[in-house]
Write an enzyme that holds these catalytic residues in place. Structure first.
Site, short mmCIF file in Angstrom:
data_model
loop_
_atom_site.label_atom_id
_atom_site.label_comp_id
_atom_site.label_asym_id
_atom_site.label_seq_id
_atom_site.Cartn_x
_atom_site.Cartn_y
_atom_site.Cartn_z
N ASP A 10 0.87 -1.18 0.00
CA ASP A 10 0.00 0.00 0.00
C ASP A 10 0.92 1.24 0.00
O ASP A 10 0.84 2.08 0.89
CB ASP A 10 -0.98 0.00 1.19
CG ASP A 10 -0.31 -0.08 2.55
OD1 ASP A 10 0.83 -0.57 2.63
OD2 ASP A 10 -0.92 0.37 3.55
N ASP A 15 6.81 0.87 2.63
CA ASP A 15 6.54 -0.08 1.54
C ASP A 15 7.54 0.14 0.41
O ASP A 15 8.06 -0.82 -0.18
CB ASP A 15 5.14 0.13 0.95
CG ASP A 15 4.03 0.05 1.97
OD1 ASP A 15 3.92 0.98 2.78
OD2 ASP A 15 3.28 -0.94 1.95
C1 BDR Z 1 2.46 -0.40 8.83
O1 BDR Z 1 1.50 0.62 8.64
C2 BDR Z 1 1.78 1.35 7.49
O2 BDR Z 1 1.55 2.71 7.68
C3 BDR Z 1 3.20 1.04 7.12
O3 BDR Z 1 3.39 1.10 5.72
C4 BDR Z 1 3.40 -0.36 7.63
O4 BDR Z 1 3.01 -1.31 6.68
C5 BDR Z 1 3.15 -0.17 10.16
O5 BDR Z 1 2.22 -0.27 11.20
CA CA Z 2 2.65 -0.74 4.36
#
Ligand code: BDR
Ligand code: CA
Length: 309
Positions: A10, A15
């Protein structure tokens, strides 16, 4: 041995680093990437993923995944990742296009035609994988493993009880955790041991090259928002999944079933760890060798510099 993976992302600042590492590691072959709603809308996550894949010269197809969770009302993480989900870097016109075709069929076809070969790496909400597991009952038994970022044995990061990826689709996470495939779960207990403090920032930035330019401009934003809202430098949550596939010896796990709270009002999305059970398929990361992790990440960026400048 090369690890063949499907990534579900996402994108998202961390990521993006997971994608950098997968693209930069000789030990990993990306079979396909699925962008899903999570940190941001599906449209944003898809555009961010395509932009990065284009910049890194990733040949693998990029599919559009789910536009929202299975049952719950959608939540995003705009406060941390910015308005478009990946604020900071500016990308030029891109050549890479979204892959035609359905992400569920792609997952099922790829895994069933390569039994025991494919690891599914989920670094956003588990929606896409849950849909595929429900659509094809044989899928779980044909996966090599699932490596996911999500959960916590204690405090959450979006509520007191829940970590974001699980909170964003608890019902999907529960389906995945019960599918029977071997699961390696990178929760906050482990990922918060990878804090990108100023000395690590400088070490990575010194490598230079195009991937580091993108990393640096994205971290400029991410560091600011993490300092403002979390009061610490950012953790490299999602990259832990790829570091595990590159060098499993960096991580320590405990083995036990994990249930997701899907009914409680106060603890919705909490991951509840059961007693240790050597027969469980679920392995929960407790510890990472941080120095080894940074060395692995640096090596991936060095490789990318050789490959794309
Ligand atoms: C996860 O939440 C997202 O904001 C980040 O990409 C990660 O996958 C961490 O809690
Ligand atoms: Ca993520």
């Amino acid at each position: 041995m090369t690890e063949r993976i499907i990534m579900d992302v996402d994108t998202g600042h961390d990521d993006a680093v997971a994608i950098d590492m997968a693209a930069g590691s000789a030990a990993i072959k990306i079979e396909g990437i699925i962008a899903t709603a999570g940190n941001t809308s599906l449209d944003n996550a898809l555009a961010n993923t395509l932009n990065l894949a284009d910049a890194l010269h990733i040949d693998a197809p990029v599919f559009a995944g789910s536009s929202g969770p299975l049952l719950r009302k959608q939540v995003t993480a705009g406060r941390i990742h910015g308005e478009n989900g990946f604020s900071g870097p500016v990308f030029g016109k891109r050549n890479k296009q979204v892959q035609n075709g359905n992400f569920v069929e792609f997952i099922i076809d790829t895994v069933l035609s390569n039994p025991g070969e494919i690891s599914f790496v989920a670094v956003g909400p588990c929606t896409d994988l849950a849909i595929a597991l429900k659509a094809e009952p044989l899928l779980a038994s044909k996966l090599k493993r699932i490596v996911m970022m999500g959960g916590s044995s204690g405090m959450g990061n979006v509520t007191q009880s829940a970590e974001f990826n699980i909170y964003a689709d608890p019902e999907a996470a529960q389906i995945v955790l019960h599918c029977g495939a071997p699961i390696y779960m990178m929760g906050l207990d482990c990922t918060l041991q990878t804090i990108l403090d100023p000395s690590i920032q400088q070490r990575m930035y010194a490598i230079g090259g195009k991937a580091i330019d993108i990393f640096r401009s994205s971290m400029d934003f991410y560091i600011r928002s993490c300092l403002e809202y979390i009061h610490d430098y950012p953790a490299m949550h999602d990259p832990c999944t790829i570091a595990y596939l590159i060098d499993p010896s960096l991580f320590e796990f405990t083995t036990q079933a994990i249930e997701v709270e899907t009914r409680g009002e106060l603890c919705y999305g909490r991951t509840c760890l059961m007693w240790p059970d050597p027969d469980s398929n679920v392995h929960f990361a407790r510890k990472v060798n941080a120095e080894g992790f940074w060395n692995t990440m640096a090596q991936c960026f060095q490789n990318l510099k050789k490959e794309i400048g």
